[in-house]
Scaffold this active site. Structure first.
Site, PDB file in Angstrom:
ATOM      1  N   THR A  11      25.244  53.769 -14.721  1.00 25.45           N
ATOM      2  CA  THR A  11      23.934  53.252 -15.125  1.00 25.45           C
ATOM      3  C   THR A  11      24.018  52.433 -16.407  1.00 25.45           C
ATOM      4  OG1 THR A  11      22.850  55.159 -14.091  1.00 25.45           O
ATOM      5  CG2 THR A  11      21.572  53.899 -15.703  1.00 25.45           C
ATOM      6  N   VAL A 127      23.038  57.947 -30.850  1.00 25.56           N
ATOM      7  CA  VAL A 127      21.881  58.747 -31.284  1.00 25.56           C
ATOM      8  C   VAL A 127      20.669  57.829 -31.361  1.00 25.56           C
ATOM      9  CG1 VAL A 127      20.888  60.248 -33.045  1.00 25.56           C
ATOM     10  CG2 VAL A 127      23.366  60.243 -32.689  1.00 25.56           C
ATOM     11  N   GLY A 129      19.321  55.909 -29.123  1.00 25.54           N
ATOM     12  CA  GLY A 129      19.214  54.850 -28.128  1.00 25.54           C
ATOM     13  C   GLY A 129      18.685  53.569 -28.734  1.00 25.54           C
ATOM     14  N   GLY A 182      15.176  60.708 -12.996  1.00 26.96           N
ATOM     15  CA  GLY A 182      16.418  60.247 -13.600  1.00 26.96           C
ATOM     16  C   GLY A 182      16.568  60.605 -15.060  1.00 26.96           C
ATOM     17  N   LYS A 201      24.266  65.176 -31.172  1.00 22.77           N
ATOM     18  CA  LYS A 201      23.573  64.139 -31.944  1.00 22.77           C
ATOM     19  C   LYS A 201      23.377  64.559 -33.396  1.00 22.77           C
ATOM     20  CE  LYS A 201      21.223  62.056 -27.993  1.00 22.77           C
ATOM     21  NZ  LYS A 201      19.957  61.937 -27.236  1.00 22.77           N
TER      22      LYS A 201
END
Length: 276
Positions: A11, A127, A129, A182, A201
């Site tokens: 992905t 961490v 995104g 998802g 994280k």
């Protein structure tokens, strides 16, 4: 033209290729030259893909090509990603990754390796995104001493706990919806619901804050698997909400290591302290 390679085509890897193509003009403007994906490393068969010519199964194809200066690692885990990233850095290639498990476990080593070979090891996406936090901590707040970090760093559990609260939904039902959308892994959602993702994280953020490597194995973590609808209702009666909180707090008594207790826990539960 700058040439890059992508390692792993799930992905995230496919998303990197899509972004590189869709935003080619703006990327070229910022980079000062066009950027092109030359290789995609993946052991699976992509012979039917329209990009079949890009796929390779041997890391040495990338390592032996002097045109490739930057590698994007999207394999995940550490079994293959870690040795591949090491080889790329040792060859002088810069690496960009979102692999929180690898960064949390081997980050200090890989950063030192990058410096030694005059390359860059970039892990902003590990961490937060799309919410930058690592660069601000490393650059904008470089003159500050960060004594505490706490926050919700796992979106999957936050989604599930919100479902449980707003819709009076049990854990299993909330997890099933998260998997269907998802947000959670279908086969093994343990990294999210058992707190391992949040643990990794906060290990990364703690390492940046205190200046030495905080290993995730040294951080006690508890997930949300045991949270029930009754727990959620009891929290509401106290005007509280149950959330999975990743928490770092500097412990001045641990100098000169400047370590800290770190928790990954549910907000309404008693923390379990840890001292290095």
């Amino acid at each position: 033209m700058a040439k890059i390679a992508i390692m792993g085509f799930g992905t995230v890897g496919s998303g990197v290729l899509e972004v590189c193509r869709r935003n080619a003009a703006s990327i070229a403007r910022r980079a000062g030259e066009p950027v092109e994906v030359k290789y995609i490393l993946d052991v699976r068969d992509f012979s039917d893909s329209p990009d079949a010519a890009l796929f390779v199964k041997d890391i040495n194809v990338i390592l032996n090509d002097p045109e490739v200066k930057v590698v994007v690692e999207t394999i995940g885990g550490t079994r293959f990603a870690y040795p591949y990233v090491r080889q790329c850095l040792e060859s002088g290639r810069s690496v960009c990754t979102s692999n929180k498990e690898m960064v949390a476990t081997y980050g200090a080593e890989l950063l030192a390796l990058a410096r030694e070979h005059k390359a860059a090891f970039l892990f902003e996406a590990s961490v937060g995104g799309g919410t930058p936090i690592i660069t601000p901590m490393h650059q904008c707040l470089a003159a500050n001493q960060i004594s505490q970090i706490q926050g919700i760093v796992n979106g999957t559990t936050n989604f599930m706990l919100t479902k449980m609260k707003r819709e009076n939904m049990g854990f299993d039902a909330a997890l099933k919806i998260a998997q269907q959308l998802g947000y959670a892994e279908t086969k093994d959602p343990g990294d999210d619901v058992d707190g391992r993702d949040a643990c990794r994280k906060i290990a990364i953020l703690s390492s940046l804050a205190c200046g030495h490597h905080v290993y995730p194995d040294n951080i006690p973590a508890r997930g949300i698997r045991d949270v029930t609808v009754e727990d959620v209702k009891a929290a509401e009666q106290l005007d509280c909400a149950i959330k999975l909180i990743a928490w770092y707090h500097e412990n001045p008594e641990a100098q000169p290591m400047r370590s800290a207790p770190v928790w990954s826990r549910c907000w309404c539960r008693s923390p379990t302290s840890w001292r290095a």
